[in-house]
Design a protein around this motif. Structure first.
Motif, PDB file in Angstrom:
ATOM      1  N   THR A   1       0.834  -1.196   0.000  1.00 15.69           N
ATOM      2  CA  THR A   1       0.000   0.000   0.000  1.00 15.69           C
ATOM      3  C   THR A   1       0.868   1.245   0.000  1.00 15.69           C
ATOM      4  OG1 THR A   1      -0.131   0.040   2.408  1.00 15.69           O
ATOM      5  CG2 THR A   1      -1.901  -1.097   1.259  1.00 15.69           C
ATOM      6  N   LEU A   2       0.304   2.278  -0.513  1.00 15.04           N
ATOM      7  CA  LEU A   2       0.930   3.599  -0.473  1.00 15.04           C
ATOM      8  C   LEU A   2       0.113   4.443   0.491  1.00 15.04           C
ATOM      9  CD1 LEU A   2       1.443   4.085  -4.318  1.00 15.04           C
ATOM     10  CD2 LEU A   2       3.123   3.305  -2.642  1.00 15.04           C
ATOM     11  N   TYR A   3       0.742   5.446   1.070  1.00 12.62           N
ATOM     12  CA  TYR A   3       0.057   6.313   2.012  1.00 12.62           C
ATOM     13  C   TYR A   3      -0.095   7.702   1.410  1.00 12.62           C
ATOM     14  CZ  TYR A   3       1.649   2.742   5.368  1.00 12.62           C
ATOM     15  OH  TYR A   3       1.909   1.568   6.027  1.00 12.62           O
ATOM     16  N   ASN A   4      -1.292   8.239   1.513  1.00 14.50           N
ATOM     17  CA  ASN A   4      -1.520   9.629   1.161  1.00 14.50           C
ATOM     18  C   ASN A   4      -0.674  10.459   2.122  1.00 14.50           C
ATOM     19  OD1 ASN A   4      -3.094  12.186   2.078  1.00 14.50           O
ATOM     20  ND2 ASN A   4      -3.778  11.784  -0.023  1.00 14.50           N
ATOM     21  N   LEU A   5       0.111  11.384   1.587  1.00  9.77           N
ATOM     22  CA  LEU A   5       1.064  12.123   2.421  1.00  9.77           C
ATOM     23  C   LEU A   5       0.391  12.967   3.494  1.00  9.77           C
ATOM     24  CD1 LEU A   5       3.784  13.148  -0.192  1.00  9.77           C
ATOM     25  CD2 LEU A   5       3.843  11.317   1.507  1.00  9.77           C
ATOM     26  N   GLU A   6      -0.724  13.594   3.167  1.00  9.63           N
ATOM     27  CA  GLU A   6      -1.412  14.407   4.171  1.00  9.63           C
ATOM     28  C   GLU A   6      -1.975  13.529   5.280  1.00  9.63           C
ATOM     29  OE1 GLU A   6      -4.337  16.703   2.069  1.00  9.63           O
ATOM     30  OE2 GLU A   6      -2.818  17.815   0.934  1.00  9.63           O
ATOM     31  N   ALA A   7      -2.587  12.406   4.904  1.00  6.99           N
ATOM     32  CA  ALA A   7      -3.133  11.492   5.901  1.00  6.99           C
ATOM     33  C   ALA A   7      -2.011  10.866   6.730  1.00  6.99           C
ATOM     34  CB  ALA A   7      -3.971  10.415   5.222  1.00  6.99           C
ATOM     35  N   LEU A   8      -0.869  10.613   6.104  1.00  3.12           N
ATOM     36  CA  LEU A   8       0.280  10.069   6.817  1.00  3.12           C
ATOM     37  C   LEU A   8       0.763  11.060   7.875  1.00  3.12           C
ATOM     38  CD1 LEU A   8       2.516   7.940   7.205  1.00  3.12           C
ATOM     39  CD2 LEU A   8       3.777   9.065   5.344  1.00  3.12           C
ATOM     40  N   ALA A   9       0.843  12.314   7.520  1.00  4.63           N
ATOM     41  CA  ALA A   9       1.275  13.339   8.478  1.00  4.63           C
ATOM     42  C   ALA A   9       0.318  13.399   9.666  1.00  4.63           C
ATOM     43  CB  ALA A   9       1.374  14.698   7.793  1.00  4.63           C
ATOM     44  N   ILE A  10      -0.974  13.313   9.391  1.00  3.74           N
ATOM     45  CA  ILE A  10      -1.974  13.334  10.472  1.00  3.74           C
ATOM     46  C   ILE A  10      -1.806  12.089  11.343  1.00  3.74           C
ATOM     47  CG2 ILE A  10      -4.450  13.193  10.985  1.00  3.74           C
ATOM     48  CD1 ILE A  10      -4.881  14.858   8.392  1.00  3.74           C
TER      49      ILE A  10
END
Length: 153
Positions: free
Chosen positions: A135-144
């Motif tokens: 899986t890849l992570y959405n960068l904004e969601a990852l930061a949250i």
């Protein structure tokens, strides 16, 4: 307004997708901070379990080395045992008993603990691969997710 830049962008994305093959198109992107946090916590757990597994392997190796040293000492002592002297024989038997106790501890405790740690690690890795692998992570969601990350112990 010209649509040429948009067509070029769409063509570029399509070309990249074609070059990366089906694997890239099968990857899913996690956009939920909660899902990402779950994966991050699984990664933390795997790292902790890897540490336990490595410590177990170190303990096994250390005990094996101690047994090897005892075996060398026993081989040297064996030539010096006076079979006519009860004390000499008893000292040698004690040395053998200590070696046997160390061997039994290695087999029944230390190696079993290591194998259990290894199983826990492998199970955690398989669980991670099944739920978060590829899986890849959405960068904004990852930061949250990272900013609020609290993993169970």
């Amino acid at each position: 307004m010209s649509f040429a830049p948009v067509r070029i962008l769409i063509f570029g994305v399509a070309a990249i997708a074609a070059l990366t093959g089906p694997a890239a198109s099968q990857q899913r992107v996690l956009t939920s901070p909660q899902e990402i946090a779950r994966c991050l916590c699984q990664e933390q757990a795997i790292n902790m379990l890897r540490g336990q597994m490595d410590a177990g392997k170190t303990a096994v190796d250390r005990e094996k080395a101690e047994i090897d040293a005892m075996d060398r000492d026993i081989a040297q002592q064996k030539t010096r045992v006076d079979s006519n002297n009860d004390t000499s024989v008893e000292v040698f038997k004690t040395l053998l008993d200590q070696r046997d106790a160390k061997w039994n501890n290695l087999k029944m405790v230390t190696e079993m603990s290591y194998l259990e740690a290894n199983d826990r690690y492998n199970t955690a890795v398989l669980g991670f691969q099944a739920s978060c692998g590829g899986t890849l992570y959405n960068l904004e969601a990852l930061a949250i997710a990272k900013s609020n990350l609290v993993c169970p112990k």
